[in-house]
Design a protein around this motif. Structure first.
Motif, PDB file in Angstrom:
ATOM      1  N   VAL A  80      40.582  51.021  56.667  1.00 24.77           N
ATOM      2  CA  VAL A  80      39.715  49.998  56.079  1.00 24.77           C
ATOM      3  C   VAL A  80      38.431  50.664  55.593  1.00 24.77           C
ATOM      4  CG1 VAL A  80      38.456  47.863  56.498  1.00 24.77           C
ATOM      5  CG2 VAL A  80      40.680  48.253  57.589  1.00 24.77           C
ATOM      6  N   PRO A  81      38.024  50.453  54.360  1.00 23.37           N
ATOM      7  CA  PRO A  81      36.784  51.048  53.860  1.00 23.37           C
ATOM      8  C   PRO A  81      35.560  50.401  54.474  1.00 23.37           C
ATOM      9  CG  PRO A  81      37.705  49.549  52.230  1.00 23.37           C
ATOM     10  CD  PRO A  81      38.717  49.651  53.347  1.00 23.37           C
ATOM     11  N   ASP A  82      34.425  51.048  54.245  1.00 24.50           N
ATOM     12  CA  ASP A  82      33.161  50.532  54.739  1.00 24.50           C
ATOM     13  C   ASP A  82      32.872  49.183  54.066  1.00 24.50           C
ATOM     14  OD1 ASP A  82      30.698  50.161  55.809  1.00 24.50           O
ATOM     15  OD2 ASP A  82      29.671  51.573  54.469  1.00 24.50           O
ATOM     16  N   LEU A  83      32.573  48.170  54.873  1.00 25.11           N
ATOM     17  CA  LEU A  83      32.378  46.816  54.349  1.00 25.11           C
ATOM     18  C   LEU A  83      30.944  46.346  54.534  1.00 25.11           C
ATOM     19  CD1 LEU A  83      35.683  45.074  55.516  1.00 25.11           C
ATOM     20  CD2 LEU A  83      35.141  46.080  53.286  1.00 25.11           C
ATOM     21  N   SER A  84      29.989  47.276  54.450  1.00 23.88           N
ATOM     22  CA  SER A  84      28.593  46.871  54.483  1.00 23.88           C
ATOM     23  C   SER A  84      28.235  46.162  53.184  1.00 23.88           C
ATOM     24  CB  SER A  84      27.693  48.085  54.691  1.00 23.88           C
ATOM     25  OG  SER A  84      27.857  49.002  53.604  1.00 23.88           O
ATOM     26  N   ILE A  85      27.069  45.519  53.190  1.00 23.77           N
ATOM     27  CA  ILE A  85      26.674  44.729  52.022  1.00 23.77           C
ATOM     28  C   ILE A  85      26.542  45.624  50.783  1.00 23.77           C
ATOM     29  CG2 ILE A  85      24.845  43.285  51.060  1.00 23.77           C
ATOM     30  CD1 ILE A  85      24.285  42.259  53.833  1.00 23.77           C
ATOM     31  N   GLY A  86      25.887  46.772  50.932  1.00 25.13           N
ATOM     32  CA  GLY A  86      25.737  47.673  49.797  1.00 25.13           C
ATOM     33  C   GLY A  86      27.064  48.208  49.299  1.00 25.13           C
ATOM     34  N   SER A  87      27.969  48.522  50.248  1.00 25.64           N
ATOM     35  CA  SER A  87      29.274  49.031  49.858  1.00 25.64           C
ATOM     36  C   SER A  87      30.094  47.971  49.142  1.00 25.64           C
ATOM     37  CB  SER A  87      30.021  49.536  51.093  1.00 25.64           C
ATOM     38  OG  SER A  87      31.311  49.995  50.744  1.00 25.64           O
ATOM     39  N   VAL A  88      30.082  46.747  49.664  1.00 29.23           N
ATOM     40  CA  VAL A  88      30.828  45.669  49.014  1.00 29.23           C
ATOM     41  C   VAL A  88      30.289  45.404  47.614  1.00 29.23           C
ATOM     42  CG1 VAL A  88      31.338  43.202  49.124  1.00 29.23           C
ATOM     43  CG2 VAL A  88      31.535  44.607  51.188  1.00 29.23           C
ATOM     44  N   LEU A  89      28.977  45.422  47.472  1.00 25.90           N
ATOM     45  CA  LEU A  89      28.378  45.205  46.162  1.00 25.90           C
ATOM     46  C   LEU A  89      28.800  46.304  45.184  1.00 25.90           C
ATOM     47  CD1 LEU A  89      26.454  43.564  44.409  1.00 25.90           C
ATOM     48  CD2 LEU A  89      24.571  44.983  45.265  1.00 25.90           C
ATOM     49  N   LEU A  90      28.846  47.544  45.665  1.00 23.71           N
ATOM     50  CA  LEU A  90      29.257  48.642  44.793  1.00 23.71           C
ATOM     51  C   LEU A  90      30.718  48.496  44.385  1.00 23.71           C
ATOM     52  CD1 LEU A  90      28.395  51.287  43.467  1.00 23.71           C
ATOM     53  CD2 LEU A  90      29.066  52.484  45.563  1.00 23.71           C
ATOM     54  N   TYR A  91      31.581  48.087  45.322  1.00 26.43           N
ATOM     55  CA  TYR A  91      32.988  47.858  44.986  1.00 26.43           C
ATOM     56  C   TYR A  91      33.130  46.753  43.933  1.00 26.43           C
ATOM     57  CZ  TYR A  91      35.103  50.808  48.599  1.00 26.43           C
ATOM     58  OH  TYR A  91      35.514  51.881  49.354  1.00 26.43           O
ATOM     59  N   VAL A  92      32.363  45.696  44.077  1.00 29.87           N
ATOM     60  CA  VAL A  92      32.443  44.584  43.118  1.00 29.87           C
ATOM     61  C   VAL A  92      31.967  45.029  41.740  1.00 29.87           C
ATOM     62  CG1 VAL A  92      31.523  42.308  42.556  1.00 29.87           C
ATOM     63  CG2 VAL A  92      32.251  42.816  44.885  1.00 29.87           C
ATOM     64  N   VAL A  93      30.867  45.767  41.685  1.00 28.85           N
ATOM     65  CA  VAL A  93      30.319  46.193  40.393  1.00 28.85           C
ATOM     66  C   VAL A  93      31.283  47.138  39.687  1.00 28.85           C
ATOM     67  CG1 VAL A  93      28.478  47.523  39.315  1.00 28.85           C
ATOM     68  CG2 VAL A  93      27.926  45.823  41.047  1.00 28.85           C
ATOM     69  N   VAL A  94      31.819  48.113  40.415  1.00 32.96           N
ATOM     70  CA  VAL A  94      32.746  49.066  39.790  1.00 32.96           C
ATOM     71  C   VAL A  94      34.039  48.367  39.369  1.00 32.96           C
ATOM     72  CG1 VAL A  94      34.136  51.139  40.202  1.00 32.96           C
ATOM     73  CG2 VAL A  94      31.769  51.032  40.997  1.00 32.96           C
ATOM     74  N   GLY A  95      34.547  47.454  40.216  1.00 34.53           N
ATOM     75  CA  GLY A  95      35.750  46.712  39.834  1.00 34.53           C
ATOM     76  C   GLY A  95      35.532  45.854  38.604  1.00 34.53           C
ATOM     77  N   ALA A  96      34.387  45.166  38.530  1.00 36.39           N
ATOM     78  CA  ALA A  96      34.100  44.348  37.352  1.00 36.39           C
ATOM     79  C   ALA A  96      33.946  45.208  36.108  1.00 36.39           C
ATOM     80  CB  ALA A  96      32.833  43.526  37.597  1.00 36.39           C
ATOM     81  N   ALA A  97      33.298  46.362  36.229  1.00 30.63           N
ATOM     82  CA  ALA A  97      33.147  47.255  35.075  1.00 30.63           C
ATOM     83  C   ALA A  97      34.500  47.775  34.608  1.00 30.63           C
ATOM     84  CB  ALA A  97      32.223  48.416  35.429  1.00 30.63           C
ATOM     85  N   THR A  98      35.371  48.123  35.547  1.00 30.31           N
ATOM     86  CA  THR A  98      36.705  48.592  35.166  1.00 30.31           C
ATOM     87  C   THR A  98      37.501  47.487  34.491  1.00 30.31           C
ATOM     88  OG1 THR A  98      36.645  50.059  37.099  1.00 30.31           O
ATOM     89  CG2 THR A  98      38.751  49.779  35.998  1.00 30.31           C
ATOM     90  N   ALA A  99      37.409  46.259  35.011  1.00 28.74           N
ATOM     91  CA  ALA A  99      38.101  45.139  34.369  1.00 28.74           C
ATOM     92  C   ALA A  99      37.569  44.884  32.972  1.00 28.74           C
ATOM     93  CB  ALA A  99      37.955  43.883  35.225  1.00 28.74           C
ATOM     94  N   ALA A 100      36.253  45.019  32.786  1.00 25.55           N
ATOM     95  CA  ALA A 100      35.675  44.837  31.449  1.00 25.55           C
ATOM     96  C   ALA A 100      36.182  45.897  30.479  1.00 25.55           C
ATOM     97  CB  ALA A 100      34.146  44.881  31.540  1.00 25.55           C
ATOM     98  N   VAL A 101      36.271  47.134  30.938  1.00 26.57           N
ATOM     99  CA  VAL A 101      36.815  48.187  30.073  1.00 26.57           C
ATOM    100  C   VAL A 101      38.274  47.899  29.732  1.00 26.57           C
ATOM    101  CG1 VAL A 101      37.374  50.650  29.949  1.00 26.57           C
ATOM    102  CG2 VAL A 101      35.185  49.906  30.911  1.00 26.57           C
ATOM    103  N   ALA A 102      39.027  47.418  30.716  1.00 28.79           N
ATOM    104  CA  ALA A 102      40.429  47.108  30.457  1.00 28.79           C
ATOM    105  C   ALA A 102      40.570  45.999  29.422  1.00 28.79           C
ATOM    106  CB  ALA A 102      41.116  46.715  31.767  1.00 28.79           C
TER     107      ALA A 102
END
Length: 623
Positions: A326-348
């Protein structure tokens, strides 16, 4: 006493000043002598040559109209007033101005109600605006496969890129994300009918340009998995974006190649409403086709989270296993996962949009200008050819002389000093020649057969002499590098000049055949291929290798600079004797102490760690 208004030095309303009054409000014409228009009732009009009054109605009203007629204004001309035409008593003096009688109301576009509105100035649209207006959205919303592919790309991007970002090292995760995006874009091209054209004469026509440039983009991104030098990896990823964008947009002309390379960001802006319609049709509860899958995933995730957390708290061994998965689920880590996932979806989604409807870049193609006159075009190019010929002649004379120092005695330089100077200026000359060739071809006279022959001869001569200049620049740069050592900047300039020479050869080949439709794609593809070749060469390793060889021959080495190189240089620096080896490798060894996460796995760093584990770098005492 005369009652003539003009004798008083004041401007009075004429028939033109009341021409805009409605007919029903106009006063009937009276044949008798009217009272002075600038006086109020009961006030004696001023005598001839008299000074305008300083008080009374005019001063108190501030030049306002009384009973519909103008009155004197004291202290300077009011807005809209004019002096009495032709001069006269009081002209130019304070009080010698009269405010005109009020006219009908001005409605902003005419002199009164009912007046026609003047036509608004129409600005002609630019070619770029017409292109964006003609760039339509796809007729149908994105299919379920495309939306699902974009979601998968977002998940892969967040899982594979975020650990690398936190470790500040890129690796194989970036390549996995790029492959996922390429698959989504390929499906979009296939659905749009742009990957494989309909069969003609029994054979299907494949989009070879899109496949070739897509492969080049993937090869550029793969540099992150095999090289550690940040400047190489960064440039490779940046260059992969326009190459992939052109692979989706397509086109053959210079405008289409350059515009296609820049089309991905505008496509990302345009895809918002289109992709939202596709998502709405898939995830709306009760109607969307993907809602059962989403509902099942949410239920499964909730069950695993609850029971997995309880098992982890109950058993320490199971807790360690779960912590590794399980990856780190701190607030900063979750926010970074969301931002990178949204950016990747936008590129797609941007890639999907660009593959479905590429921009009509042909609308930006400029019209071919009128060709220049034969002599006006040929004389400047011929003079430039003579200048290049003179330079090449001097180079040949110096290079072939038996006593080169005697030939260069007038310059005050030895041949070694002479040969190591001027390479940057020669690189600039090569770039300027390409600009001259572009303008010369655009304005070349090609109507007659003799004109085309003249263009071929003059531009072919310029290309041939430019190749000599390229060779001279490369030789001077090589001698400079061998004398003072190799650096990243010198290697980059060396590679850039080699690519410019290749472009000159491509231009000459297009001019010899008088067919240049393939030239824009060839230049863009050769640039990407040249950078891939540079990455295969391993720039930091090559620099370290050449400097180690120079140390073995001369005993000179810049150890501090070598210590700033990446892990790519470790195999070459391992050849150095002590203490030079430890001094060069210790900074790199310190940067490699922490292991890379799985998403940042890198071949160069893995090889460097193996070498340093077998033979660690010691303490650097001094150089």
């Amino acid at each position: 006493m005369t009652n003539d208004p003009e004798s008083h030095g004041f401007w009075t309303p004429s028939t033109e000043d009341v021409r805009d009054e409605p007919p029903e409000q106009a006063a009937p014409k009276d044949q008798s002598t009217p009272p002075h228009p600038t006086t109020a009732p009961g006030v004696e009009p001023p005598r001839e040559g008299a000074t305008p009054p300083q008080g009374g109605v005019a001063q108190e009203q501030g030049g306002a109209a009384v009973h519909g007629v103008g009155v004197p204004h004291v202290g300077g001309p009011p807005v809209g007033a004019a002096p009495y035409p032709g001069g006269g008593p009081g002209y130019g003096a304070p009080g010698g101005w009269v405010r005109p009688a009020p006219g009908p109301p001005d409605w902003g576009y005419g002199r009164g109600p009912g007046a026609p509105r003047p036509p608004l100035p129409v600005r002609e649209q630019t070619a770029l605006e017409r292109m964006f207006l003609a760039w339509k959205e796809p007729e149908r919303p994105p299919s379920g496969r495309l939306v699902l592919g974009a979601v998968i790309a977002a998940v892969v991007g967040s899982v594979a890129v975020v650990p690398a970002l936190r470790a500040e090292r890129f690796g194989v995760g970036l390549l996995l994300t790029a492959i996922t995006l390429a698959c989504v874009a390929g499906v979009s091209l296939r659905e749009a009918g742009r990957l494989v054209q309909p069969k003609r004469s029994g054979f299907a026509r494949v989009n070879r340009t899109g496949l070739a440039f897509g492969l080049l983009a993937l090869l550029l991104v793969s540099v992150a998995a095999v090289r550690d030098a940040e400047w190489v990896v960064g440039l490779a990823v940046v260059l992969a974006v326009p190459i992939a964008s052109y692979a989706l947009a397509g086109g053959r002309t210079w405008v289409e190649v350059i515009g296609g390379g820049l089309a991905l960001p505008p496509a990302g802006i345009r895809m918002a409403s289109w992709s939202a319609r596709g998502l709405q049709g898939l995830i709306v509860p009760g109607r969307g086709r993907a809602w059962p899958v989403i509902r099942t995933a949410l239920i499964a995730g909730a069950l695993l989270s609850v029971f997995g957390g309880l098992f982890a708290m109950a058993d320490a061994a199971f807790g360690d296993l779960a912590a590794g998965l399980v990856p780190d689920l701190s607030i900063g880590s979750v926010l970074l996962y969301v931002v990178v996932g949204a950016a990747t979806a936008a590129v797609a989604f941007a890639a999907v949009t660009l593959a479905q409807t590429p921009p009509p870049l042909k609308a930006l193609a400029p019209q071919r200008p009128a060709p220049a006159g034969r002599w006006a075009w040929a004389v400047p190019i011929a003079m430039l050819d003579l200048l290049f010929l003179a330079f090449c002649t001097v180079q040949a004379r110096v290079f072939l002389a038996s006593d080169r120092d005697r030939v260069l005695r007038a310059t005050g330089l030895t041949y070694a000093e002479y040969a190591r100077e001027g390479f940057f200026q020669l690189v600039i000359v090569t770039v300027l020649v390409l600009a001259v060739l572009a303008f010369a071809v655009r304005y070349a006279p090609t109507a007659a057969r003799g004109d085309r022959a003249t263009v071929r001869v003059l531009l072919g001569t310029l290309c041939a002499l430019t190749l000599v200049v390229v060779a001279v620049a490369l030789r001077r740069l090589y001698l400079y590098e061998e004398t003072f050592g190799w650096t990243r900047l010198r290697l980059w300039v060396h590679a850039f000049e080699l690519w410019l020479g290749l472009v000159i050869v491509l231009v000459a080949a297009a001019g010899a055949r008088w067919r240049a439709a393939w030239l824009p794609r060839a230049v863009a593809g050769s640039g990407a291929a040249a950078f891939i070749a540079l990455a295969v060469l391993n720039p930091d390793g090559f620099i370290a290798e050449r400097n180690v060889t120079r140390f073995e021959e001369t005993g000179k080495i810049d150890g501090w600079y070598l210590g700033e190189l990446s892990a790519d240089a470790v195999p070459a620096l391992d050849r150095l004797p002590e203490p030079q080896r430890s001094c060069a490798l210790q900074p790199i060894q310190n940067r490699l102490r922490e292991e890379d996460p799985a998403a940042a796995a890198n071949l160069a760093r893995q090889r460097a760690r193996e070498i340093l584990e077998r033979r660690p770098a010691g303490t650097c005492s001094s150089w």
